[in-house]
Design a protein around this motif. Structure first.
Motif, PDB file in Angstrom:
ATOM      1  N   ASP A 178      19.617  48.036  33.439  1.00 30.31           N
ATOM      2  CA  ASP A 178      19.856  46.590  33.328  1.00 30.31           C
ATOM      3  C   ASP A 178      20.053  45.974  34.713  1.00 30.31           C
ATOM      4  OD1 ASP A 178      19.623  46.617  30.607  1.00 30.31           O
ATOM      5  OD2 ASP A 178      21.776  46.622  30.205  1.00 30.31           O
ATOM      6  N   PHE A 179      20.760  46.709  35.577  1.00 27.35           N
ATOM      7  CA  PHE A 179      20.972  46.200  36.934  1.00 27.35           C
ATOM      8  C   PHE A 179      19.660  46.171  37.712  1.00 27.35           C
ATOM      9  CE2 PHE A 179      21.817  47.124  41.456  1.00 27.35           C
ATOM     10  CZ  PHE A 179      22.452  45.940  41.784  1.00 27.35           C
ATOM     11  N   LEU A 180      18.891  47.244  37.651  1.00 25.79           N
ATOM     12  CA  LEU A 180      17.617  47.283  38.381  1.00 25.79           C
ATOM     13  C   LEU A 180      16.700  46.150  37.924  1.00 25.79           C
ATOM     14  CD1 LEU A 180      16.857  51.127  38.527  1.00 25.79           C
ATOM     15  CD2 LEU A 180      17.721  49.663  40.356  1.00 25.79           C
ATOM     16  N   ALA A 187       7.177  40.445  40.698  1.00 24.08           N
ATOM     17  CA  ALA A 187       7.013  41.804  41.226  1.00 24.08           C
ATOM     18  C   ALA A 187       5.594  42.308  40.981  1.00 24.08           C
ATOM     19  CB  ALA A 187       8.020  42.747  40.569  1.00 24.08           C
ATOM     20  N   PRO A 188       5.009  42.999  41.959  1.00 20.04           N
ATOM     21  CA  PRO A 188       3.657  43.554  41.771  1.00 20.04           C
ATOM     22  C   PRO A 188       3.679  44.679  40.730  1.00 20.04           C
ATOM     23  CG  PRO A 188       4.621  44.336  43.833  1.00 20.04           C
ATOM     24  CD  PRO A 188       5.563  43.307  43.290  1.00 20.04           C
ATOM     25  N   PRO A 189       2.521  45.017  40.167  1.00 23.97           N
ATOM     26  CA  PRO A 189       2.445  46.040  39.114  1.00 23.97           C
ATOM     27  C   PRO A 189       3.069  47.375  39.508  1.00 23.97           C
ATOM     28  CG  PRO A 189       0.355  44.883  39.303  1.00 23.97           C
ATOM     29  CD  PRO A 189       1.203  44.403  40.434  1.00 23.97           C
ATOM     30  N   GLU A 190       2.930  47.756  40.783  1.00 28.66           N
ATOM     31  CA  GLU A 190       3.466  49.063  41.187  1.00 28.66           C
ATOM     32  C   GLU A 190       4.994  49.107  41.093  1.00 28.66           C
ATOM     33  OE1 GLU A 190       2.329  46.798  45.046  1.00 28.66           O
ATOM     34  OE2 GLU A 190       1.466  47.172  43.041  1.00 28.66           O
ATOM     35  N   ARG A 191       5.643  47.962  41.230  1.00 27.14           N
ATOM     36  CA  ARG A 191       7.107  47.924  41.090  1.00 27.14           C
ATOM     37  C   ARG A 191       7.510  48.128  39.631  1.00 27.14           C
ATOM     38  NH1 ARG A 191       9.206  44.477  45.330  1.00 27.14           N
ATOM     39  NH2 ARG A 191       8.728  45.592  47.267  1.00 27.14           N
ATOM     40  N   ILE A 192       6.773  47.494  38.715  1.00 26.12           N
ATOM     41  CA  ILE A 192       7.065  47.650  37.287  1.00 26.12           C
ATOM     42  C   ILE A 192       6.782  49.085  36.864  1.00 26.12           C
ATOM     43  CG2 ILE A 192       6.618  46.751  34.972  1.00 26.12           C
ATOM     44  CD1 ILE A 192       7.857  44.791  37.071  1.00 26.12           C
ATOM     45  N   GLN A 193       5.720  49.655  37.421  1.00 26.61           N
ATOM     46  CA  GLN A 193       5.399  51.046  37.110  1.00 26.61           C
ATOM     47  C   GLN A 193       6.500  51.977  37.632  1.00 26.61           C
ATOM     48  OE1 GLN A 193       2.905  51.778  35.107  1.00 26.61           O
ATOM     49  NE2 GLN A 193       3.492  53.939  35.100  1.00 26.61           N
ATOM     50  N   GLU A 194       7.125  51.601  38.729  1.00 25.28           N
ATOM     51  CA  GLU A 194       8.236  52.402  39.258  1.00 25.28           C
ATOM     52  C   GLU A 194       9.375  52.480  38.255  1.00 25.28           C
ATOM     53  OE1 GLU A 194      11.410  52.463  43.038  1.00 25.28           O
ATOM     54  OE2 GLU A 194       9.832  50.928  42.933  1.00 25.28           O
ATOM     55  N   LEU A 195       9.684  51.352  37.600  1.00 23.63           N
ATOM     56  CA  LEU A 195      10.733  51.359  36.587  1.00 23.63           C
ATOM     57  C   LEU A 195      10.350  52.235  35.399  1.00 23.63           C
ATOM     58  CD1 LEU A 195      11.827  47.590  36.560  1.00 23.63           C
ATOM     59  CD2 LEU A 195      12.964  49.519  37.668  1.00 23.63           C
ATOM     60  N   ILE A 196       9.083  52.160  35.004  1.00 21.35           N
ATOM     61  CA  ILE A 196       8.623  53.015  33.891  1.00 21.35           C
ATOM     62  C   ILE A 196       8.758  54.483  34.261  1.00 21.35           C
ATOM     63  CG2 ILE A 196       6.494  53.820  32.773  1.00 21.35           C
ATOM     64  CD1 ILE A 196       7.708  51.552  31.310  1.00 21.35           C
ATOM     65  N   GLU A 197       8.435  54.817  35.497  1.00 20.11           N
ATOM     66  CA  GLU A 197       8.531  56.219  35.921  1.00 20.11           C
ATOM     67  C   GLU A 197       9.983  56.697  35.926  1.00 20.11           C
ATOM     68  OE1 GLU A 197       6.440  56.334  39.621  1.00 20.11           O
ATOM     69  OE2 GLU A 197       4.474  56.024  38.669  1.00 20.11           O
ATOM     70  N   ILE A 198      10.918  55.787  36.237  1.00 19.40           N
ATOM     71  CA  ILE A 198      12.340  56.140  36.150  1.00 19.40           C
ATOM     72  C   ILE A 198      12.694  56.473  34.702  1.00 19.40           C
ATOM     73  CG2 ILE A 198      14.688  55.235  36.349  1.00 19.40           C
ATOM     74  CD1 ILE A 198      13.704  53.549  38.730  1.00 19.40           C
ATOM     75  N   ILE A 199      12.225  55.638  33.779  1.00 23.55           N
ATOM     76  CA  ILE A 199      12.520  55.852  32.355  1.00 23.55           C
ATOM     77  C   ILE A 199      11.826  57.113  31.861  1.00 23.55           C
ATOM     78  CG2 ILE A 199      12.341  54.856  30.042  1.00 23.55           C
ATOM     79  CD1 ILE A 199      12.401  52.080  31.358  1.00 23.55           C
ATOM     80  N   MET A 209       5.070  45.415  28.161  1.00 22.18           N
ATOM     81  CA  MET A 209       4.654  44.021  28.006  1.00 22.18           C
ATOM     82  C   MET A 209       4.290  43.395  29.349  1.00 22.18           C
ATOM     83  SD  MET A 209       7.567  42.800  25.274  1.00 22.18           S
ATOM     84  CE  MET A 209       6.962  41.118  25.153  1.00 22.18           C
ATOM     85  N   ARG A 210       4.886  43.912  30.418  1.00 18.02           N
ATOM     86  CA  ARG A 210       4.618  43.360  31.752  1.00 18.02           C
ATOM     87  C   ARG A 210       3.479  44.094  32.471  1.00 18.02           C
ATOM     88  NH1 ARG A 210      10.199  42.745  34.942  1.00 18.02           N
ATOM     89  NH2 ARG A 210       8.756  41.849  36.468  1.00 18.02           N
ATOM     90  N   GLY A 211       2.825  44.994  31.763  1.00 18.27           N
ATOM     91  CA  GLY A 211       1.630  45.614  32.324  1.00 18.27           C
ATOM     92  C   GLY A 211       1.760  47.063  32.743  1.00 18.27           C
ATOM     93  N   ALA A 212       2.950  47.650  32.620  1.00 16.04           N
ATOM     94  CA  ALA A 212       3.106  49.071  32.974  1.00 16.04           C
ATOM     95  C   ALA A 212       2.415  49.937  31.926  1.00 16.04           C
ATOM     96  CB  ALA A 212       4.584  49.436  33.073  1.00 16.04           C
ATOM     97  N   SER A 213       1.974  51.090  32.330  1.00 10.92           N
ATOM     98  CA  SER A 213       1.250  51.989  31.433  1.00 10.92           C
ATOM     99  C   SER A 213       2.203  52.711  30.480  1.00 10.92           C
ATOM    100  CB  SER A 213       0.477  53.026  32.248  1.00 10.92           C
ATOM    101  OG  SER A 213      -0.060  54.034  31.400  1.00 10.92           O
ATOM    102  N   ASN A 214       1.810  52.763  29.203  1.00  5.57           N
ATOM    103  CA  ASN A 214       2.588  53.532  28.228  1.00  5.57           C
ATOM    104  C   ASN A 214       1.939  54.883  27.934  1.00  5.57           C
ATOM    105  OD1 ASN A 214       0.413  53.043  26.560  1.00  5.57           O
ATOM    106  ND2 ASN A 214       1.545  51.894  25.016  1.00  5.57           N
ATOM    107  N   SER A 215       0.967  55.254  28.759  1.00  4.59           N
ATOM    108  CA  SER A 215       0.142  56.427  28.496  1.00  4.59           C
ATOM    109  C   SER A 215       0.965  57.708  28.356  1.00  4.59           C
ATOM    110  CB  SER A 215      -0.896  56.605  29.612  1.00  4.59           C
ATOM    111  OG  SER A 215      -1.730  57.708  29.335  1.00  4.59           O
ATOM    112  N   LYS A 216       1.888  57.916  29.264  1.00  4.30           N
ATOM    113  CA  LYS A 216       2.643  59.174  29.242  1.00  4.30           C
ATOM    114  C   LYS A 216       3.514  59.272  27.994  1.00  4.30           C
ATOM    115  CE  LYS A 216       4.908  62.309  32.471  1.00  4.30           C
ATOM    116  NZ  LYS A 216       5.427  62.505  33.837  1.00  4.30           N
ATOM    117  N   PHE A 217       4.155  58.173  27.637  1.00  5.40           N
ATOM    118  CA  PHE A 217       4.968  58.157  26.422  1.00  5.40           C
ATOM    119  C   PHE A 217       4.108  58.394  25.185  1.00  5.40           C
ATOM    120  CE2 PHE A 217       8.582  56.038  28.620  1.00  5.40           C
ATOM    121  CZ  PHE A 217       9.621  56.752  28.043  1.00  5.40           C
ATOM    122  N   MET A 218       3.023  57.635  25.068  1.00  3.70           N
ATOM    123  CA  MET A 218       2.213  57.700  23.856  1.00  3.70           C
ATOM    124  C   MET A 218       1.570  59.068  23.677  1.00  3.70           C
ATOM    125  SD  MET A 218       2.592  54.829  22.292  1.00  3.70           S
ATOM    126  CE  MET A 218       1.239  54.369  21.222  1.00  3.70           C
TER     127      MET A 218
END
Length: 553
Positions: A210-212, A222-234, A267-276
């Motif tokens: 939530d803080f990040l 934020a550019p796509p690579e930043r949003i992807q960074e959050l997905i990679e953390i998750i 929803m913001r464009g990060a890939s869900n590939s690894k999860f799915m």
């Protein structure tokens, strides 16, 4: 009388030491005076309090006595007298005023004092830490994280929780003031948090995420690579590289919690590939072995993720989804309960995946969709698959209509019961029953809206937001438009085509095929704790011990 006179004498000496040091042009020559101040830490209460003021004031002039001075002052922080401790704590930031290299050490000391039980003492610690954060935020944050959050094996659990609470309650709310220069410090605290996530509870992980999300570097621009960074953390927290064990409830909880947390970033464009792909490969094959409440949670997450799945992943996942859909959408009436929410989730997932890879349904469902690709397989006979699939569709439609009739009749009964109810408890119970019945109606309406499209030999699959999932906030009737842009939030998605006016508060989802039991079974759908678009699940559980015995559940 003798003790009182000795105390007075000690205090007088301390004032003399202080005055000589104040007046001296080269204070470093007055070593004896400073040594006298340090020695006073072993004196009376008043002498200790005065020493606590003088030691940090002249600290910078006596580097050869620095260790002796600091340790003497720390002893005062642990004194039996509250007044001495508070005075000593207030003096700690002054050590760093002209000797900034001591910031990390003093922050470390103050962090250990966060366990203080007295409010006035704890307040003094908070103010001292905030003073140092304002002086050198980078060194202070680094000391707090590395010494007391990342150092898992060396950190006392109670102390760690106190430090986390301080960061959450005192530091995070002041990020705009403290994190300067903004981009540099936001990146620094992001890196500190990322290194702290190897052993956290579910609540702690959510707090950090939530803080990040609130930082400008991950904001709307934020550019796509930043949003992807959050997905990679998750993804890292979800242990998607680990072999899945269906009996590991901890991993199931962590996986589902993380997948739900990732939805806004899909929803913001990060890939869900690894999860799915992980769900497809490891979870769906053992779906029947999952705990019942986790089955529903998984299917809801899968449905909400499906619109953001790539065509390639959609083609890979569709066979598993169709197989599962057939299981819960029987070919003929079996007398067994039908879980309509499962069917709703799977149909929604099917539509969105098939919209991305339409000709994959030719071999799975017997459709004849032409894309001009070899994968159309138009020369093969899949008529049996088509017959089987459409008969299942017809059966679930019949069951849905019958259930809707039963629920509509029940709504009238609820209205009568509400008019007759006298106690608040009775009214609340009826209100809940009405809300669950309303959700059941929405679920069945959604099923009919999705199945009717699938009887054609070449159906048009739903790839937009025209179907609003039953556990999501319903659309207000006053909205002028019945469709939303693809980037819009799903809580304001388009009407699902049903003619029923639905309660805005209906959020449950579970239901069953035994008509007289549907409302009761609908309560199963509340396992998301009133899950609405982007909302927080009300599970109140973290995920299980990861090396420390801290539960994630």
């Amino acid at each position: 009388m003798t003790d009182a006179s000795e105390d007075a004498s000690d205090i007088e000496k301390l004032y003399e030491f202080g005055e000589r040091l104040n007046e001296a042009k080269d204070k470093s020559q007055n070593v004896k005076d400073y040594e006298g101040i340090i020695a006073a830490t072993r004196g009376s209460v008043k002498a200790k309090q005065l020493a606590a003021q003088l030691i940090p004031r002249f600290f910078k002039f006596f580097p050869n006595l620095s260790s002796q001075a600091v340790y003497a002052h720390i002893d005062l922080c642990e004194d039996q007298e509250l007044g001495v401790r508070v005075q000593a704590i207030r003096g700690l930031p002054l050590f760093c005023k002209d000797t900034p290299e001591y910031v990390s050490k003093i922050v470390d000391i103050l962090a250990q004092l966060l366990t203080a039980e007295e409010n006035v003492e704890r307040d003094a610690v908070h103010k001292a830490l905030m003073s140092l954060l304002r002086q050198d935020v980078k060194a202070s944050l680094t000391a707090l994280f590395i010494k007391h959050i990342q150092s898992v094996d060396e950190t006392d659990e109670n102390l760690r929780e106190k430090v986390l609470s301080f960061i959450r309650d005192k530091v995070f709310p002041l990020k705009a003031e403290l994190l300067k220069p903004q981009e540099e410090m936001e990146r620094h605290i992001t890196d500190l948090i990322k290194k702290s996530l190897h052993d956290v509870t579910g609540a702690e992980f959510k707090m950090f995420m939530d803080f990040l999300k609130s930082l400008s570097i991950f904001g709307e621009k934020a550019p796509p690579e930043r949003i992807q960074e959050l997905i990679e953390i998750i993804e890292g927290q979800a242990d998607l590289d680990a072999q899945f064990n269906v009996s590991d409830g901890d991993h199931i909880d962590r996986l589902l919690s993380c997948l739900y947390m990732a939805l806004p970033f899909f929803m913001r464009g990060a890939s869900n590939s690894k999860f799915m792909n992980y769900v497809n490969k490891h979870i769906i094959p053992v779906f029947e072995k999952l705990p019942e409440e986790r089955k529903l949670e998984l299917l809801k997450n899968l449905a909400e993720s499906s619109p953001y799945t790539s065509p390639q992943d959609s083609r890979q996942i569709l066979p598993s989804v169709v197989q599962l859909l057939k299981k819960y959408m029987p070919w003929r009436k079996t007398g067994e309960e039908t879980n309509f929410t499962y069917v709703e989730c799977l149909l929604y997932t099917f539509h969105h995946l098939a919209h991305k890879a339409p000709n994959a349904t030719n071999s799975l469902c017997g459709y004849k969709i032409v894309t001009g690709q070899p994968s159309d397989r138009l020369g093969e006979d899949f008529s049996e698959q088509y017959k089987d699939f459409t008969e299942r569709l017809s059966n679930i439609e019949e069951l849905s209509r019958a259930t809707m009739k039963k629920l509509t009749q029940g709504m009238a009964e609820h209205n009568k019961a509400m008019a007759a109810a006298k106690s608040d408890e009775a009214k609340d119970k009826i209100k809940t029953q009405k809300q669950n019945a309303t959700t059941g109606l929405r679920t069945c309406n959604n099923i009919l809206a999705m199945t009717q499209q699938l009887h054609s030999k070449s159906p048009l699959f739903i790839g937009d937001r025209r179907v609003n999932l039953s556990w999501k906030e319903p659309v207000k009737p006053s909205l002028p438009s019945t469709a939303t842009a693809s980037g819009a939030k799903r809580t304001t998605s388009a009407a699902n085509g049903s003619g029923n006016t639905v309660s805005k508060r209906a959020r449950g989802g579970g239901s069953s095929g035994a008509h007289n039991q549907l409302v009761n079974r609908a309560l199963e759908g509340l396992s998301y704790g009133g899950r609405s678009g982007g909302g927080q699940r009300g599970r109140g559980r973290g995920w299980g011990g990861r090396g420390r015995g801290r539960g994630y559940r």
